[in-house]
Design an enzyme around this catalytic site. Sequence first.
Site, short mmCIF file in Angstrom:
data_model
loop_
_atom_site.label_atom_id
_atom_site.label_comp_id
_atom_site.label_asym_id
_atom_site.label_seq_id
_atom_site.Cartn_x
_atom_site.Cartn_y
_atom_site.Cartn_z
N SER A 113 -5.85 -74.21 -23.89
CA SER A 113 -6.91 -74.82 -23.08
C SER A 113 -7.83 -75.72 -23.88
O SER A 113 -7.39 -76.71 -24.45
CB SER A 113 -7.68 -73.72 -22.35
OG SER A 113 -8.50 -74.29 -21.37
N HIS A 114 -9.11 -75.32 -23.97
CA HIS A 114 -10.11 -76.19 -24.60
C HIS A 114 -10.09 -76.08 -26.13
O HIS A 114 -10.75 -76.88 -26.79
CB HIS A 114 -11.49 -75.82 -24.08
CG HIS A 114 -11.75 -74.33 -24.16
ND1 HIS A 114 -11.21 -73.45 -23.25
CD2 HIS A 114 -12.45 -73.59 -25.05
CE1 HIS A 114 -11.59 -72.21 -23.56
NE2 HIS A 114 -12.33 -72.27 -24.65
N ASP A 277 -10.29 -80.28 -18.77
CA ASP A 277 -10.08 -79.67 -20.09
C ASP A 277 -8.63 -79.82 -20.55
O ASP A 277 -7.82 -80.49 -19.90
CB ASP A 277 -10.50 -78.20 -20.08
CG ASP A 277 -9.52 -77.32 -19.32
OD1 ASP A 277 -8.89 -77.83 -18.39
OD2 ASP A 277 -9.38 -76.14 -19.69
N ASP A 279 -5.85 -78.08 -20.59
CA ASP A 279 -4.70 -77.75 -19.74
C ASP A 279 -4.95 -78.07 -18.27
O ASP A 279 -4.16 -77.67 -17.40
CB ASP A 279 -4.30 -76.28 -19.92
CG ASP A 279 -5.42 -75.32 -19.55
OD1 ASP A 279 -6.59 -75.70 -19.68
OD2 ASP A 279 -5.12 -74.20 -19.12
N ASP A 281 -7.22 -77.11 -16.05
CA ASP A 281 -7.67 -76.14 -15.04
C ASP A 281 -9.18 -76.14 -14.86
O ASP A 281 -9.69 -75.48 -13.96
CB ASP A 281 -7.13 -74.73 -15.32
CG ASP A 281 -7.53 -74.19 -16.66
OD1 ASP A 281 -8.21 -74.90 -17.42
OD2 ASP A 281 -7.15 -73.04 -16.98
N ARG A 282 -9.90 -76.87 -15.70
CA ARG A 282 -11.35 -76.86 -15.54
C ARG A 282 -11.88 -78.27 -15.30
O ARG A 282 -11.19 -79.26 -15.54
CB ARG A 282 -12.01 -76.20 -16.74
CG ARG A 282 -11.65 -74.72 -16.75
CD ARG A 282 -12.40 -73.91 -17.74
NE ARG A 282 -12.01 -74.26 -19.07
CZ ARG A 282 -12.87 -74.56 -20.03
NH1 ARG A 282 -14.16 -74.54 -19.80
NH2 ARG A 282 -12.42 -74.87 -21.21
N LYS A 376 -7.33 -71.75 -11.75
CA LYS A 376 -8.39 -72.70 -11.47
C LYS A 376 -7.79 -74.10 -11.59
O LYS A 376 -6.74 -74.27 -12.21
CB LYS A 376 -9.58 -72.50 -12.38
CG LYS A 376 -9.27 -72.35 -13.87
CD LYS A 376 -10.49 -71.76 -14.57
CE LYS A 376 -10.33 -71.67 -16.08
NZ LYS A 376 -9.40 -70.62 -16.52
C1 VG1 Z 1 -13.52 -68.69 -21.33
C2 VG1 Z 1 -14.40 -68.74 -20.10
C3 VG1 Z 1 -13.71 -68.08 -18.93
C4 VG1 Z 1 -12.35 -68.74 -18.70
C5 VG1 Z 1 -11.53 -68.69 -19.99
C6 VG1 Z 1 -10.21 -69.41 -19.86
O1 VG1 Z 1 -13.28 -67.34 -21.66
O2 VG1 Z 1 -15.64 -68.13 -20.35
O3 VG1 Z 1 -14.52 -68.18 -17.79
O4 VG1 Z 1 -11.64 -68.10 -17.68
O5 VG1 Z 1 -12.27 -69.31 -21.04
O6 VG1 Z 1 -10.43 -70.74 -19.57
P1 VG1 Z 1 -14.08 -66.57 -22.82
O7 VG1 Z 1 -13.46 -65.22 -22.89
O8 VG1 Z 1 -13.93 -67.40 -24.06
O9 VG1 Z 1 -15.51 -66.54 -22.37
V1 VG1 Z 1 -9.33 -71.86 -19.98
O10 VG1 Z 1 -9.69 -73.24 -19.40
O11 VG1 Z 1 -8.53 -71.20 -21.02
O12 VG1 Z 1 -7.98 -71.78 -19.34
CO CO Z 2 -8.25 -74.50 -19.40
#
Ligand code: VG1
Ligand code: CO
Length: 543
Positions: A113-114, A277, A279, A281-282, A376
């Site tokens: 992801s990010h 982001d 991947d 999803d955000r 998401k």
């Molecule tokens: C973070 C966010 C959470 C989200 C997760 C995955 O997790 O707070 O709300 O679902 O990332 O997002 P954490 O445990 O670091 O707070 V992403 O865009 O990976 O897919």
């Molecule tokens: Co993501």
Amino acid sequence: MDIKTITTTAFTGQKPGTSGLRKKVTVFQQQNYLENFVQAIFDSLNDFQGQTLVIGGDGRYYNKPATQTILKIAAANGFGKALVGQNGILSTPAASAIIRKYQAFGGIILSASHNPGGPQGDFGIKYNISNGGPAPEKVTDAIYEHSQTISEYKIVATPDIDLSQLGKTQIATMQVEVIDSVADYAKLMEELFDFSMIKKLFNSDFKMCFDAMHAVTGPYAKDILEQKLGAAIGTVMNGIPLEDFGGGHPDPNLTYAHDLVTIMYGNAAPQFGAASDGDGDRNMVLGQNFFVTPSDSLAILAANATLAPGYKDGLAGIARSMPTSEAADHVADALKIDCYETPTGWKFFGNLLDANLATLCGEESFGTGSSHVREKDGLWAVLFWLNILAVRKQSVKDIVYEHWAKYGRNVYSRHDYEGVDSKSANELMENLYHTFSHLKGKQFGNYIVEFCDDFGYIDPVDHSISQNQGMQIGFQDGSRIIFRLSGTGTEGATLRVYLEKYEPDIAKHHLDSQEELADLIKLADEIAGIKNYTGRDKPSVIT
Ligand code: VG1
Ligand code: CO
């Protein structure tokens, strides 16, 4: 073709976090590291012989070699078919949509992801079940257990296949179909939103800027916004996915999406801005000189849902993660529907969506989605906003202000302390837990502690229990402070502090959230000793 059984040794700590297994690329590159985890996934599943597996990722470094390895292990384990995004690319919501559309057994999504990409960056792998959503905890726990005792894996010895060409090939008895990464997803969006209204909007003097942050949404946004909806060419910036995201950190927030923020707060700002982001999803949504908090965005989408064709019959319910502000709760009250509060992480929404208890879901971390998939969905949220803007013909800011006037404003902010020492972060949480017994009823200035809660969740559908999901302090005026350790970081610990205050008074709505929350920010430090434990005098990221 040759199916080989390879002897291997288990790695310790292959424990999936909030969103799958995330580690440094160099960790994944160790011999058998990826292979072990993939075999552990298959070892924890039953009855997939001859079934379909979807594979795709966010295009980061190591996406392609990992895809080849997974294909060969899937074939050796007896999958009948694999659907793979072209060049190994599928955004997370697109993968979810494809699993559902083709009734696949499940899918493997390659993403961190990010988290930063590149040879020195991070990589990640996650298993999604047949509803298209992240595996629930009982499955991730089983994967973890298998990964700790694994002694061999199966793989087909065969050269890599060409992932750049659409079409079908074969690995042993498994058919591999390389599919267009965008087409199925784009079609789904067309069913949900009023594309002709949005086209008209782009035909007027309306302009937008979409920052794909060199990550996976580039091709999706270009196809949907520029090609199908007629937004000006160039609307999508940083639209070519790069293996290292151009050295950036594809996290759509005010700190990391600085290119977009500069444009949206500049003199020639278009009416609408959005970013996605790594991947896909955000999402972050901005108006001219105006930022919409993700919690407000969820509430506003819910309040305006019937303006989009896909939601014209209304919502079954809303669900939000516990640290997400209660803005959506006010909308649910007005609509007389339920609002569910879940732990952080999209996997907790799956059952609610499957049982049709909720239609819209959201997290404060820039994640919003609905029953159309089980992840998401960044671009979906952007299209939803465009649909609302096209119908209401008002500015983003006016829509938000009208919303606040009607429902009150949940002033909100999240403070992240990234890369702090893990031991100190755990001590902070432990100490906080111990203070809980004598915090209740205590007064701090205007704030009186109403409840202290080490948040746990009982799934209303399968009654599974998840504990230790964040420390919540609630005050009598409805304000909340929440402390949580991130489950997605790969370096040290990340402490997240979530601050919320309800403000019904419209006269105060112009105020900056950090100013409005100043008392609570101080109080968070006073109660938890943030400076003391982390050694930091300010957060690394404020959203
Ligand atoms: C973070 C966010 C959470 C989200 C997760 C995955 O997790 O707070 O709300 O679902 O990332 O997002 P954490 O445990 O670091 O707070 V992403 O865009 O990976 O897919
Ligand atoms: Co993501």
